[in-house]
Design an enzyme around this catalytic site. Structure first.
Site, mmCIF file in Angstrom:
data_model
loop_
_atom_site.group_PDB
_atom_site.id
_atom_site.type_symbol
_atom_site.label_atom_id
_atom_site.label_comp_id
_atom_site.label_asym_id
_atom_site.label_seq_id
_atom_site.Cartn_x
_atom_site.Cartn_y
_atom_site.Cartn_z
ATOM 1 N N TYR A 119 81.892 5.307 48.557
ATOM 2 C CA TYR A 119 80.561 5.885 48.752
ATOM 3 C C TYR A 119 80.310 6.089 50.243
ATOM 4 O O TYR A 119 80.522 5.187 51.061
ATOM 5 C CB TYR A 119 79.504 4.968 48.150
ATOM 6 C CG TYR A 119 78.185 5.665 47.970
ATOM 7 C CD1 TYR A 119 77.952 6.428 46.831
ATOM 8 C CD2 TYR A 119 77.187 5.575 48.924
ATOM 9 C CE1 TYR A 119 76.748 7.086 46.663
ATOM 10 C CE2 TYR A 119 75.988 6.228 48.759
ATOM 11 C CZ TYR A 119 75.769 6.979 47.630
ATOM 12 O OH TYR A 119 74.576 7.639 47.470
ATOM 13 N N TYR A 179 76.076 15.951 47.551
ATOM 14 C CA TYR A 179 75.504 14.669 47.164
ATOM 15 C C TYR A 179 75.460 14.581 45.649
ATOM 16 O O TYR A 179 74.568 15.130 45.012
ATOM 17 C CB TYR A 179 74.105 14.461 47.758
ATOM 18 C CG TYR A 179 73.662 13.041 47.556
ATOM 19 C CD1 TYR A 179 73.892 12.087 48.539
ATOM 20 C CD2 TYR A 179 73.104 12.636 46.364
ATOM 21 C CE1 TYR A 179 73.556 10.763 48.339
ATOM 22 C CE2 TYR A 179 72.759 11.313 46.146
ATOM 23 C CZ TYR A 179 72.987 10.391 47.144
ATOM 24 O OH TYR A 179 72.658 9.078 46.931
#
Ligand code: ZN
Lengths: 112, 377
Positions: free
Chosen positions: B279, B329
């Site tokens: 991440y 995203y």
């Protein structure tokens, strides 16, 4: 300056809450502390997110001498002069209807 | 004998700015793509877990997200829910889907992330309670504290953060659907505007409209998949909710707990990982995870990434689709999907040769939440 103190285990903590986050006791009291601490880390805002906080300004995680940590600002010096481990002292500032605990460099080298 | 959960289908929308489309519309497209990829029909779906993202989850979170999406998709599942875990949410719902499938609570669990954060204004300008009074806005401030601390304690340099940004863009140049495909050089990185020092604009991830979904099911049920099903070998979550009171908050992530747990269940070690999908809301988080997952010693992530080691052709390929910094995203679900593509051998000219083990992580809510998956073939 005051922090929350647990009457059962003695833990000092911020922010105030319904119980001691260490032992879950609900026997809590306010305890006066020195208002002295050090900069644990800091972030220098170069972009204005809100008109009440025009850039540049410094947001710091301050560790009080007595242990608790809080997010605040370092004021009274240029952003470039803020450093990790720098000794600071609380300074209360009136902002509208609120009183904010901000921190300024603790000059003179005295950390009592 | 325990059931092994697999990811049988993946699907996503384009990522970018789509002001004429709602997040619900995007989510329906991604869900249909994933279920079709799994070789299943909508009626086969008996589990629904959702990560509603920032706009729907935090700002519009009055009607539970799973309830509205489930109604729109016409589902009556045996297992459902939505997770508000910030950036850990998508990996966390896949983790919970694996648990549910392994426990027999459902047979085919659809996991959906979607958001319209780019068109939904101010989604990321939030402050946390009283801290907003100090101008502590946005996730960048939190991660700047972590980056400053790492630089102070370990001598990490801006160029080390830059290695993460440069590698992401080098990979994204090979990803047709990536939101940011232009190459990035270190000089351009270093010249990018300071946002919240020590973070620059190019340390920060993209904001996107888009949706992504995967289907978690059993190996038996996945026999009809159009593409190979990928086993979930290990999974875990760990969270750090006491935040500033923890001595090492900002120094170490909960990955240092969920990583060993997931690796242990999978029976693999960091050295076995062929591709890591970490991440990457901010570049510093990738460095912290390289340490906390055990790819290098604590404090050594800066030197570890030098010389393009995590970029194309490097010894540890990280975020081979460009991640949040360049692909788009996707709440972490695109990281899951890229892991599946790499293990299927389906990653085109960014394919990691002989990829057999992939690590996927999710990290969120200002360094509080973390989830880990280990996938392998
Ligand atoms: Zn106590």
């Amino acid at each position: 300056m005051e922090v929350s103190a647990c009457a059962d285990c003695g833990h000092l903590f911020l922010p105030p809450g319904p119980c001691c986050p260490r032992c879950w006791s609900r026997r809590l009291a306010a305890r006066a502390v020195s208002g002295n601490g050090r900069v644990w880390s800091f972030a220098t805002y170069r972009r204005t997110y809100h008109p009440a906080m025009p850039a540049p300004y410094v947001v710091a995680l301050v560790e009080l001498d007595e242990g608790p940590r809080l997010i605040s600002n370092v004021v009274g010096c240029a952003p470039e002069d803020v450093a990790i481990d720098m000794p600071v002292r609380v300074r209360f500032e009136e902002v509208g209807e609120f009183t904010l605990p901000r921190f300024e460099p603790l000059s003179g080298g005295g950390r009592s | 004998m325990s059931r092994r959960a697999v990811i049988a289908g993946v699907g996503h929308t384009a990522f970018g700015k789509f002001p004429d489309r709602t997040a619900w519309d995007l989510e329906a497209e991604a869900a249909a793509a994933a279920v079709a990829d799994a070789g299943l029909r909508p009626a086969d779906v008996d589990g629904l877990l959702t990560d509603p993202g920032a706009v729907q989850g935090i700002l519009d979170g009055i009607t539970p997200h799973f309830l509205r999406l489930g109604a729109q998709l016409g589902l009556d599942p045996t297992y459902t829910g939505s997770e508000i875990l910030g950036g850990a949410g998508s990996v966390a719902i896949v983790e919970r889907a694996a648990l549910a499938v392994e426990a027999g609570l459902c047979e085919a669990c659809l996991c959906v992330y979607g958001d319209s954060a780019l068109s939904g204004a101010d989604a990321y300008g939030y402050g946390r309670g009283d801290e907003a009074a100090f101008g502590f806005f946005g996730a960048a401030g939190l991660h700047a504290l972590a980056a400053r601390r790492h630089m102070h304690r370990y001598g990490t340099r801006p160029e080390h953060l830059g290695e993460v940004a440069v590698a992401a863009r080098a990979y994204a140049a090979r990803v047709p659907h990536a939101q940011k495909r232009g190459a990035l050089g270190m000089d351009e990185y270093l010249a990018s505007d300071p946002i919240v020092e020590p973070l620059r604009r190019l340390d920060c991830c993209l904001v996107s409209d888009g949706a992504a979904a995967v289907v978690v099911t059993t190996a038996e049920r996945a026999a009809g998949s159009r593409r190979p099903a990928i086993p979930i070998l290990g999974h875990a979550q760990a969270h750090s909710l006491s935040t500033y009171a923890s001595p090492d908050h900002f120094d170490a992530l909960p990955a240092s707990r969920s990583g060993p747990e997931a690796f242990g269940r999978a029976g693999v070690a960091p050295a076995d990982v062929d591709v890591a999908l970490l991440y990457d809301c901010f570049t510093i988080v990738v460095l912290l995870q390289l340490e906390d997952y055990g790819f290098c010693e604590k404090g050594e992530a800066g030197p570890f990434v030098e010389g393009g080691r995590i970029g194309p052709g490097g010894s540890l390929p990280v975020n081979t689709s460009g991640g949040l910094l360049a692909e788009g995203y996707g709440g972490g679900m695109l990281h899951v999907i890229e892991a599946v593509r790499q293990l299927r051998g389906d990653a085109g000219d960014r394919q990691v040769a002989d990829a057999e083990v992939a690590l996927v992580s999710g990290h969120g809510l200002g360094m509080n939440t973390h989830a880990t998956l280990v996938l392998g073939v």
